[in-house]
Design a protein around this motif. Sequence first.
Motif, PDB file in Angstrom:
ATOM      1  N   MET A   1       0.833  -1.201   0.000  1.00 27.14           N
ATOM      2  CA  MET A   1       0.000   0.000   0.000  1.00 27.14           C
ATOM      3  C   MET A   1       0.872   1.257   0.000  1.00 27.14           C
ATOM      4  O   MET A   1       0.845   2.050  -0.899  1.00 27.14           O
ATOM      5  N   LEU A   2       1.677   1.436   1.059  1.00 24.97           N
ATOM      6  CA  LEU A   2       2.639   2.545   1.123  1.00 24.97           C
ATOM      7  C   LEU A   2       4.008   1.963   1.416  1.00 24.97           C
ATOM      8  O   LEU A   2       4.197   1.284   2.423  1.00 24.97           O
ATOM      9  N   LYS A   3       4.958   2.207   0.535  1.00 25.59           N
ATOM     10  CA  LYS A   3       6.303   1.687   0.714  1.00 25.59           C
ATOM     11  C   LYS A   3       7.316   2.776   0.422  1.00 25.59           C
ATOM     12  O   LYS A   3       7.308   3.377  -0.662  1.00 25.59           O
ATOM     13  N   ILE A   4       8.186   3.032   1.384  1.00 26.32           N
ATOM     14  CA  ILE A   4       9.236   4.037   1.248  1.00 26.32           C
ATOM     15  C   ILE A   4      10.581   3.326   1.288  1.00 26.32           C
ATOM     16  O   ILE A   4      10.859   2.541   2.205  1.00 26.32           O
ATOM     17  N   THR A   5      11.409   3.599   0.278  1.00 28.52           N
ATOM     18  CA  THR A   5      12.686   2.899   0.141  1.00 28.52           C
ATOM     19  C   THR A   5      13.834   3.894   0.010  1.00 28.52           C
ATOM     20  O   THR A   5      13.859   4.703  -0.934  1.00 28.52           O
ATOM     21  N   ASP A   6      14.760   3.843   0.974  1.00 28.71           N
ATOM     22  CA  ASP A   6      15.988   4.654   0.941  1.00 28.71           C
ATOM     23  C   ASP A   6      15.700   6.120   0.604  1.00 28.71           C
ATOM     24  O   ASP A   6      16.379   6.736  -0.229  1.00 28.71           O
ATOM     25  N   TYR A   7      14.706   6.688   1.266  1.00 31.14           N
ATOM     26  CA  TYR A   7      14.299   8.049   0.946  1.00 31.14           C
ATOM     27  C   TYR A   7      15.057   9.070   1.797  1.00 31.14           C
ATOM     28  O   TYR A   7      15.128   8.947   3.026  1.00 31.14           O
ATOM     29  N   SER A   8      15.605  10.057   1.120  1.00 28.46           N
ATOM     30  CA  SER A   8      16.301  11.161   1.786  1.00 28.46           C
ATOM     31  C   SER A   8      15.826  12.474   1.165  1.00 28.46           C
ATOM     32  O   SER A   8      15.470  12.525  -0.017  1.00 28.46           O
ATOM     33  N   TYR A   9      15.827  13.529   1.978  1.00 31.88           N
ATOM     34  CA  TYR A   9      15.367  14.826   1.468  1.00 31.88           C
ATOM     35  C   TYR A   9      16.116  15.955   2.154  1.00 31.88           C
ATOM     36  O   TYR A   9      16.339  15.935   3.366  1.00 31.88           O
ATOM     37  N   LYS A  10      16.497  16.948   1.344  1.00 30.53           N
ATOM     38  CA  LYS A  10      17.180  18.135   1.846  1.00 30.53           C
ATOM     39  C   LYS A  10      16.432  19.358   1.349  1.00 30.53           C
ATOM     40  O   LYS A  10      16.172  19.507   0.158  1.00 30.53           O
ATOM     41  N   LEU A  12      15.539  23.145   0.214  1.00 36.20           N
ATOM     42  CA  LEU A  12      16.250  24.075  -0.653  1.00 36.20           C
ATOM     43  C   LEU A  12      17.118  25.014   0.186  1.00 36.20           C
ATOM     44  O   LEU A  12      16.671  25.557   1.201  1.00 36.20           O
ATOM     45  N   HIS A  13      18.368  25.162  -0.190  1.00 36.85           N
ATOM     46  CA  HIS A  13      19.355  26.041   0.464  1.00 36.85           C
ATOM     47  C   HIS A  13      19.812  25.513   1.834  1.00 36.85           C
ATOM     48  O   HIS A  13      20.529  26.218   2.546  1.00 36.85           O
ATOM     49  N   SER A  14      19.404  24.296   2.209  1.00 37.76           N
ATOM     50  CA  SER A  14      19.858  23.735   3.486  1.00 37.76           C
ATOM     51  C   SER A  14      21.115  22.893   3.263  1.00 37.76           C
ATOM     52  O   SER A  14      21.180  22.105   2.302  1.00 37.76           O
ATOM     53  N   PRO A  15      22.099  22.995   4.138  1.00 37.14           N
ATOM     54  CA  PRO A  15      23.325  22.206   3.963  1.00 37.14           C
ATOM     55  C   PRO A  15      23.179  20.762   4.439  1.00 37.14           C
ATOM     56  O   PRO A  15      24.006  19.910   4.109  1.00 37.14           O
ATOM     57  N   THR A  16      22.140  20.465   5.239  1.00 38.47           N
ATOM     58  CA  THR A  16      21.972  19.128   5.806  1.00 38.47           C
ATOM     59  C   THR A  16      20.645  18.513   5.371  1.00 38.47           C
ATOM     60  O   THR A  16      19.696  19.226   5.012  1.00 38.47           O
ATOM     61  N   TYR A  17      20.572  17.204   5.457  1.00 35.82           N
ATOM     62  CA  TYR A  17      19.363  16.481   5.077  1.00 35.82           C
ATOM     63  C   TYR A  17      18.361  16.478   6.224  1.00 35.82           C
ATOM     64  O   TYR A  17      18.711  16.199   7.379  1.00 35.82           O
ATOM     65  N   ALA A  18      17.092  16.773   5.908  1.00 36.62           N
ATOM     66  CA  ALA A  18      16.017  16.714   6.897  1.00 36.62           C
ATOM     67  C   ALA A  18      15.568  15.277   7.114  1.00 36.62           C
ATOM     68  O   ALA A  18      15.093  14.925   8.203  1.00 36.62           O
ATOM     69  N   LEU A  19      15.703  14.440   6.097  1.00 37.21           N
ATOM     70  CA  LEU A  19      15.381  13.009   6.186  1.00 37.21           C
ATOM     71  C   LEU A  19      16.522  12.226   5.556  1.00 37.21           C
ATOM     72  O   LEU A  19      17.050  12.620   4.503  1.00 37.21           O
ATOM     73  N   LYS A  20      16.895  11.102   6.199  1.00 36.86           N
ATOM     74  CA  LYS A  20      18.034  10.326   5.712  1.00 36.86           C
ATOM     75  C   LYS A  20      17.717   8.836   5.714  1.00 36.86           C
ATOM     76  O   LYS A  20      17.398   8.261   6.755  1.00 36.86           O
ATOM     77  N   ASN A  21      17.723   8.245   4.535  1.00 34.52           N
ATOM     78  CA  ASN A  21      17.608   6.785   4.376  1.00 34.52           C
ATOM     79  C   ASN A  21      16.398   6.211   5.108  1.00 34.52           C
ATOM     80  O   ASN A  21      16.512   5.285   5.920  1.00 34.52           O
ATOM     81  N   ILE A  22      15.222   6.748   4.814  1.00 31.81           N
ATOM     82  CA  ILE A  22      13.986   6.278   5.446  1.00 31.81           C
ATOM     83  C   ILE A  22      13.472   5.051   4.697  1.00 31.81           C
ATOM     84  O   ILE A  22      13.298   5.076   3.475  1.00 31.81           O
ATOM     85  N   ASN A  23      13.211   3.989   5.443  1.00 25.70           N
ATOM     86  CA  ASN A  23      12.607   2.779   4.899  1.00 25.70           C
ATOM     87  C   ASN A  23      11.466   2.350   5.805  1.00 25.70           C
ATOM     88  O   ASN A  23      11.680   2.064   6.989  1.00 25.70           O
ATOM     89  N   LEU A  24      10.267   2.302   5.258  1.00 29.73           N
ATOM     90  CA  LEU A  24       9.128   1.790   6.021  1.00 29.73           C
ATOM     91  C   LEU A  24       8.022   1.364   5.069  1.00 29.73           C
ATOM     92  O   LEU A  24       7.984   1.758   3.901  1.00 29.73           O
ATOM     93  N   GLU A  25       7.115   0.539   5.590  1.00 30.87           N
ATOM     94  CA  GLU A  25       6.027   0.003   4.775  1.00 30.87           C
ATOM     95  C   GLU A  25       4.769  -0.107   5.627  1.00 30.87           C
ATOM     96  O   GLU A  25       4.814  -0.518   6.785  1.00 30.87           O
TER      97      GLU A  25
END
Length: 285
Positions: A1-10, A12-25
């Motif tokens: 239904m909902l599957k997240i694989t190795d998701y990362s997000y930074k 705009l203009h941020s030097p660091t990632y807000a989400l890092k390597n998220i995996n869940l189902e």
Amino acid sequence: MLKITDYSYKHLHSPTYALKNINLEIKAGEALLLTGQSGSGKSTLLSSISGLIPHYYKGCAQGTIMVDDFEPKDVPLNKIGERIGLMLQNAEVQFLAPTVEEEIFLSLKCRNLDLNYCKELTQKQLAKFRLEHIRNASVFDLSEGQKQKVVLAALTALKPKVILLDEPTANLDPYSIAELKAILRDLKNDGVALLIADHRLSWLNDLCESIVVLGHGEICWQCDFEELMKNEHYASLGLRNPRPKQECEIPVLSCDECRMGLKATNLCFGYCPDKPVFQDFSCAI
């Protein structure tokens, strides 16, 4: 239904990632509690699943988010809303119409559906969420719990696959929390996948199959309620006590048994003259 694989997000203009390597189902008919301290990335993850990232909030994203057979980033926001519903912490900001009935109706009409079908489905949602008695009320005169019910009635009218809730109990009293829990249980029974981001844990102990704890944008713990309570690990993660609160009687002293610091007699109040919040309230503290 909902599957997240190795998701990362930074952002705009941020030097660091807000989400890092998220995996869940999350499977159909399951509920997952997403928790963690403020700033851990909970709202960012909900925005990514709902498509607000990258359609509205820009930044750098890696990995995949799949809802059934589509990725939200590849689908227009107006189409995502048919499959994924997002309820924000402040439900009032989602209103587009002046009254309860019009709000639900508009959520259907804006999708170019047959007007008679929209009217019929609106009546069903009003009945399902027990909103008939306030159908003509202004959405801005409602309690926080009622506002949430209206938003959920509008979001679920077309039976989306996934419902996301961002801090749904932040402004609710215990009675409203119990009502919300009953609604979410019904949605689960209908096969909807629920992702609930919240700081309060105890009200979800018999609703969610699992818990995901975020810390600095990463999953730092994943378990069920039994495991979380058994090893007291929640304290080291900065989480609230997940155990259900036990009701207890509080002894009430008579005025003769204590020195009064505050006395109120026959207080009445209402935001509108014809809608009192309380009447003839008296107490001695």
